[in-house]
Design a protein around this motif. Structure first.
Motif, PDB file in Angstrom:
ATOM      1  N   GLY A 187       6.520  -6.355  -7.348  1.00 40.44           N
ATOM      2  CA  GLY A 187       7.454  -6.768  -6.307  1.00 40.44           C
ATOM      3  C   GLY A 187       7.382  -8.281  -6.319  1.00 40.44           C
ATOM      4  N   MET A 188       8.403  -8.944  -6.768  1.00 37.33           N
ATOM      5  CA  MET A 188       8.404 -10.384  -7.063  1.00 37.33           C
ATOM      6  C   MET A 188       7.196 -10.698  -7.965  1.00 37.33           C
ATOM      7  SD  MET A 188       9.908 -12.068  -3.565  1.00 37.33           S
ATOM      8  CE  MET A 188      10.549 -13.556  -4.262  1.00 37.33           C
ATOM      9  N   GLY A 189       6.235 -11.491  -7.473  1.00 32.98           N
ATOM     10  CA  GLY A 189       5.099 -11.841  -8.324  1.00 32.98           C
ATOM     11  C   GLY A 189       3.849 -11.032  -8.018  1.00 32.98           C
ATOM     12  N   THR A 190       3.988  -9.931  -7.288  1.00 33.23           N
ATOM     13  CA  THR A 190       2.809  -9.174  -6.866  1.00 33.23           C
ATOM     14  C   THR A 190       2.792  -7.808  -7.545  1.00 33.23           C
ATOM     15  OG1 THR A 190       3.027 -10.282  -4.729  1.00 33.23           O
ATOM     16  CG2 THR A 190       1.489  -8.452  -4.845  1.00 33.23           C
ATOM     17  N   SER A 191       1.715  -7.534  -8.257  1.00 39.24           N
ATOM     18  CA  SER A 191       1.658  -6.277  -9.004  1.00 39.24           C
ATOM     19  C   SER A 191       1.389  -5.105  -8.059  1.00 39.24           C
ATOM     20  CB  SER A 191       0.566  -6.347 -10.077  1.00 39.24           C
ATOM     21  OG  SER A 191      -0.686  -6.546  -9.454  1.00 39.24           O
ATOM     22  N   VAL A 192       1.753  -3.919  -8.513  1.00 39.39           N
ATOM     23  CA  VAL A 192       1.667  -2.725  -7.660  1.00 39.39           C
ATOM     24  C   VAL A 192       0.287  -2.564  -7.043  1.00 39.39           C
ATOM     25  CG1 VAL A 192       1.738  -0.216  -7.654  1.00 39.39           C
ATOM     26  CG2 VAL A 192       3.484  -1.461  -8.841  1.00 39.39           C
ATOM     27  N   GLU A 193      -0.759  -2.732  -7.843  1.00 35.73           N
ATOM     28  CA  GLU A 193      -2.091  -2.477  -7.279  1.00 35.73           C
ATOM     29  C   GLU A 193      -2.543  -3.562  -6.311  1.00 35.73           C
ATOM     30  OE1 GLU A 193      -2.693  -3.620 -11.637  1.00 35.73           O
ATOM     31  OE2 GLU A 193      -1.285  -2.546 -10.414  1.00 35.73           O
ATOM     32  N   ARG A 194      -1.767  -4.647  -6.276  1.00 35.87           N
ATOM     33  CA  ARG A 194      -2.064  -5.680  -5.276  1.00 35.87           C
ATOM     34  C   ARG A 194      -1.189  -5.539  -4.028  1.00 35.87           C
ATOM     35  NH1 ARG A 194      -4.518 -10.369  -6.711  1.00 35.87           N
ATOM     36  NH2 ARG A 194      -2.971 -11.607  -5.635  1.00 35.87           N
ATOM     37  N   HIS A 195      -0.137  -4.705  -4.136  1.00 38.06           N
ATOM     38  CA  HIS A 195       0.715  -4.578  -2.936  1.00 38.06           C
ATOM     39  C   HIS A 195       0.712  -3.182  -2.327  1.00 38.06           C
ATOM     40  CE1 HIS A 195       4.225  -2.435  -4.609  1.00 38.06           C
ATOM     41  NE2 HIS A 195       4.437  -3.352  -5.516  1.00 38.06           N
ATOM     42  N   SER A 196       0.190  -2.173  -3.050  1.00 40.07           N
ATOM     43  CA  SER A 196       0.245  -0.824  -2.485  1.00 40.07           C
ATOM     44  C   SER A 196      -1.120  -0.151  -2.575  1.00 40.07           C
ATOM     45  CB  SER A 196       1.284   0.012  -3.249  1.00 40.07           C
ATOM     46  OG  SER A 196       1.386   1.298  -2.674  1.00 40.07           O
ATOM     47  N   ALA A 197      -1.629   0.327  -1.444  1.00 45.24           N
ATOM     48  CA  ALA A 197      -2.936   0.992  -1.434  1.00 45.24           C
ATOM     49  C   ALA A 197      -2.870   2.266  -2.271  1.00 45.24           C
ATOM     50  CB  ALA A 197      -3.343   1.320   0.001  1.00 45.24           C
ATOM     51  N   GLN A 198      -1.759   2.965  -2.185  1.00 41.08           N
ATOM     52  CA  GLN A 198      -1.554   4.161  -3.015  1.00 41.08           C
ATOM     53  C   GLN A 198      -0.684   3.741  -4.199  1.00 41.08           C
ATOM     54  OE1 GLN A 198      -1.777   6.784  -4.855  1.00 41.08           O
ATOM     55  NE2 GLN A 198      -1.986   8.218  -3.133  1.00 41.08           N
ATOM     56  N   THR A 199      -1.272   3.709  -5.386  1.00 38.52           N
ATOM     57  CA  THR A 199      -0.472   3.249  -6.526  1.00 38.52           C
ATOM     58  C   THR A 199       0.270   4.385  -7.221  1.00 38.52           C
ATOM     59  OG1 THR A 199      -2.369   3.380  -7.985  1.00 38.52           O
ATOM     60  CG2 THR A 199      -1.912   1.227  -6.987  1.00 38.52           C
ATOM     61  N   ASP A 200      -0.047   5.610  -6.872  1.00 35.79           N
ATOM     62  CA  ASP A 200       0.778   6.722  -7.364  1.00 35.79           C
ATOM     63  C   ASP A 200       1.923   6.884  -6.365  1.00 35.79           C
ATOM     64  OD1 ASP A 200       2.011   9.046  -8.072  1.00 35.79           O
ATOM     65  OD2 ASP A 200       0.148  10.136  -8.509  1.00 35.79           O
ATOM     66  N   LEU A 201       3.002   6.186  -6.639  1.00 34.28           N
ATOM     67  CA  LEU A 201       4.091   6.121  -5.650  1.00 34.28           C
ATOM     68  C   LEU A 201       4.786   7.463  -5.466  1.00 34.28           C
ATOM     69  CD1 LEU A 201       5.666   2.643  -6.552  1.00 34.28           C
ATOM     70  CD2 LEU A 201       3.685   3.159  -5.125  1.00 34.28           C
ATOM     71  N   SER A 202       4.637   8.330  -6.453  1.00 30.20           N
ATOM     72  CA  SER A 202       5.285   9.651  -6.339  1.00 30.20           C
ATOM     73  C   SER A 202       4.646  10.469  -5.209  1.00 30.20           C
ATOM     74  CB  SER A 202       5.199  10.413  -7.661  1.00 30.20           C
ATOM     75  OG  SER A 202       3.866  10.812  -7.915  1.00 30.20           O
ATOM     76  N   LYS A 203       3.415  10.055  -4.818  1.00 28.91           N
ATOM     77  CA  LYS A 203       2.721  10.785  -3.752  1.00 28.91           C
ATOM     78  C   LYS A 203       2.994  10.209  -2.369  1.00 28.91           C
ATOM     79  CE  LYS A 203      -1.292  12.514  -6.254  1.00 28.91           C
ATOM     80  NZ  LYS A 203      -2.311  11.792  -7.005  1.00 28.91           N
ATOM     81  N   LYS A 204       3.681   9.091  -2.373  1.00 27.99           N
ATOM     82  CA  LYS A 204       3.756   8.326  -1.125  1.00 27.99           C
ATOM     83  C   LYS A 204       4.548   8.994  -0.011  1.00 27.99           C
ATOM     84  CE  LYS A 204       3.339   3.431  -0.581  1.00 27.99           C
ATOM     85  NZ  LYS A 204       3.605   2.083  -1.030  1.00 27.99           N
ATOM     86  N   ALA A 205       5.391   9.959  -0.361  1.00 28.17           N
ATOM     87  CA  ALA A 205       6.192  10.621   0.689  1.00 28.17           C
ATOM     88  C   ALA A 205       5.684  12.029   0.983  1.00 28.17           C
ATOM     89  CB  ALA A 205       7.660  10.663   0.272  1.00 28.17           C
ATOM     90  N   GLU A 206       4.586  12.401   0.342  1.00 27.92           N
ATOM     91  CA  GLU A 206       4.063  13.765   0.513  1.00 27.92           C
ATOM     92  C   GLU A 206       3.782  14.094   1.972  1.00 27.92           C
ATOM     93  OE1 GLU A 206       0.640  14.517  -1.920  1.00 27.92           O
ATOM     94  OE2 GLU A 206       1.878  14.934  -3.679  1.00 27.92           O
ATOM     95  N   GLY A 207       3.194  13.143   2.669  1.00 31.78           N
ATOM     96  CA  GLY A 207       2.849  13.351   4.073  1.00 31.78           C
ATOM     97  C   GLY A 207       4.069  13.597   4.954  1.00 31.78           C
ATOM     98  N   TYR A 208       5.228  13.231   4.444  1.00 32.76           N
ATOM     99  CA  TYR A 208       6.456  13.473   5.198  1.00 32.76           C
ATOM    100  C   TYR A 208       7.131  14.775   4.752  1.00 32.76           C
ATOM    101  CZ  TYR A 208       5.931   8.580   6.441  1.00 32.76           C
ATOM    102  OH  TYR A 208       5.454   7.397   6.907  1.00 32.76           O
ATOM    103  N   GLY A 209       6.498  15.453   3.818  1.00 33.87           N
ATOM    104  CA  GLY A 209       7.082  16.715   3.349  1.00 33.87           C
ATOM    105  C   GLY A 209       8.005  16.546   2.157  1.00 33.87           C
TER     106      GLY A 209
END
Ligand code: TPP
Ligand code: MG
Length: 399
Positions: free
Chosen positions: A179-201
């Motif tokens: 995201g701009m100059g910030t890599s995924v593992e520096r901006h997202s605690a969960q780096t498996d983004l496919s899992k990020k909406a699981e809690g919402y069903g």
């Protein structure tokens, strides 16, 4: 790897990807010549994710994207000349020259933008899907957004309502690792983004976004579930932008080798080669695709050059401004003429200064640079096994 579709579909996929690539290369050149103004975000390298997605959509389906969407519009069938005219700020542009690069829009093709606010397109997608539902329209809304956008509050709110209301919407996160100059593992605690909406069903999957057939297959299934079962899903496509975040990006956050590594598995060249090897397309057809793309892009520039600029007295048209509050200060405090390009010209220098001061590198100007990272779709998640790239000392030390 998904099977190759029939020859005419392969030709079409290759043609669209090639056209988008050539268009964006030219857009970059026109920006350098100050013909295109404002900001310019190129998606060169991400064509397989874009075209794979749109190729699985029906005409009546809606698409909502980000500010990196010249290719998305072209993939949906918007004429390249109208996209180029928009970049040039001309009246024949998709938004009458008022939106520029970040606001390409084509209602007829159901390409609903083009949106500058990161994550802001997510609730819009849910709203479109809700309106289809309300009107009893057989349309699925496809929402494409970046890895960075998955951190916004809009993400959670949208996922919740989409699942709760069983909306005909499908989400695709274009994970280009930054995201701009910030890599995924520096901006997202969960780096498996496919899992990020699981809690919402909302369940998710990961795919190789550099493989147009894999994207097409994955998206087709997601759209099917949205259409037939009213079940929103989330697909994470690994892709990569070869150019900087925008035209004003000194790219101090990644190594040249990393870019080159991704370029070696270029989605367009790899697909062309695969089609030729499988005897689905001939070398002559591949060349024809390139030549046609060049012709279309040349015609697009000529069209944009010939299109007039909007008249100055139309400045306040299509604006939500309370009449008494309208004033020239909206353009420039000194005089009524727009002073085009002044600030943009300053941008590369300003961006470099910021980057060197540490803003684009999380305040670690002298810390170790990130290592070149392979495609996580092939190699597993970056969190699994890769050493943290920044030493604890640096992490704690500087602000
Ligand atoms: C709400 C909001 N915050 C910040 C910005 C500034 N900004 C523009 S692009 C961007 C990065 C987004 O990255 P990502 O979602 O991964 O998309 P990509 O640029 O990689 O396609 C940011 C922070 C913005 N436009 N909107
Ligand atoms: Mg990104």
């Amino acid at each position: 790897m998904a099977d190759l579709p029939d020859a005419s579909t392969c030709y079409e996929l290759l043609a669209r990807m090639t056209l988008i690539r050539r268009f964006e290369e030219e857009a970059g050149r026109q920006y350098q010549r100050a013909k295109a103004g404002g900001f310019l975000h190129l998606a060169i390298g991400e064509e397989a994710t874009i075209v794979g997605t749109t190729s699985a959509m029906r005409e009546q389906d809606y698409l909502v994207g980000t500010y990196r969407t010249h290719g998305h519009a072209i993939a949906r069938g918007t004429e390249p000349k109208r996209v180029m005219a928009e970049l040039f700020g001309r009246v024949d542009g998709t938004s009458g020259g008022r939106g520029g690069s970040m606001h390409i829009f084509d209602r007829e093709k159901r390409f609903m933008g083009g949106y500058g606010i990161v994550g802001g397109n997510l609730p819009i997608a849910a709203g479109l899907a809700l309106s289809s539902e309300y009107k009893g329209e057989d349309a699925v809304t496809v929402c494409m957004f970046g890895d960075g956008a998955s951190n916004t509050g809009n993400f959670g709110e949208t996922m919740n309502l989409a699942a709760l209301w069983s909306l005909p919407v499908f989400f695709l996160v274009e994970n280009n690792l930054y995201g701009m100059g910030t890599s995924v593992e520096r901006h997202s605690a969960q780096t498996d983004l496919s899992k990020k909406a699981e809690g919402y069903g909302i369940s998710g999957e990961r795919i190789d976004g550099m493989d147009v057939t894999a994207v097409r297959e994955g998206v087709a299934e997601g759209i099917r579930q949205a259409r037939e079962e009213r079940r929103p899903t989330l697909l994470e496509a690994f892709t990569y932008r070869y150019r900087g975040h925008s035209a004003a990006d000194p790219e101090v956050y990644r190594e040249r080798e990393e870019v080159e590594e991704w370029q070696r598995k270029d989605p367009i060249e790899a697909f062309a080669q695969r089609c030729v090897d499988a005897d689905v397309l001939g070398e002559r057809e591949v060349q024809e695709v390139r030549d046609k793309a060049d012709e279309q892009v040349k015609a697009a520039v000529e069209f944009a050059e010939a299109s007039p600029e909007p008249a100055l007295d139309s400045l306040y048209e299509s604006l939500y401004v309370v009449e008494q509050e309208a004033g020239w200060y909206a353009v420039d405090e000194r005089s009524p003429e727009p002073h085009r390009g002044e600030r943009e010209e300053e941008m590369p220098r300003a961006a470099r200064e910021l980057a060197e001061a540490g803003a684009a590198y999380g305040g670690q100007p002298d810390g170790p640079r990130p290592q070149a990272r392979p495609n996580p779709a092939e190699q597993g998640d970056a969190q699994e096994g890769v050493e943290p790239e920044v030493s604890a000392e640096v992490e704690e030390g500087e602000d």
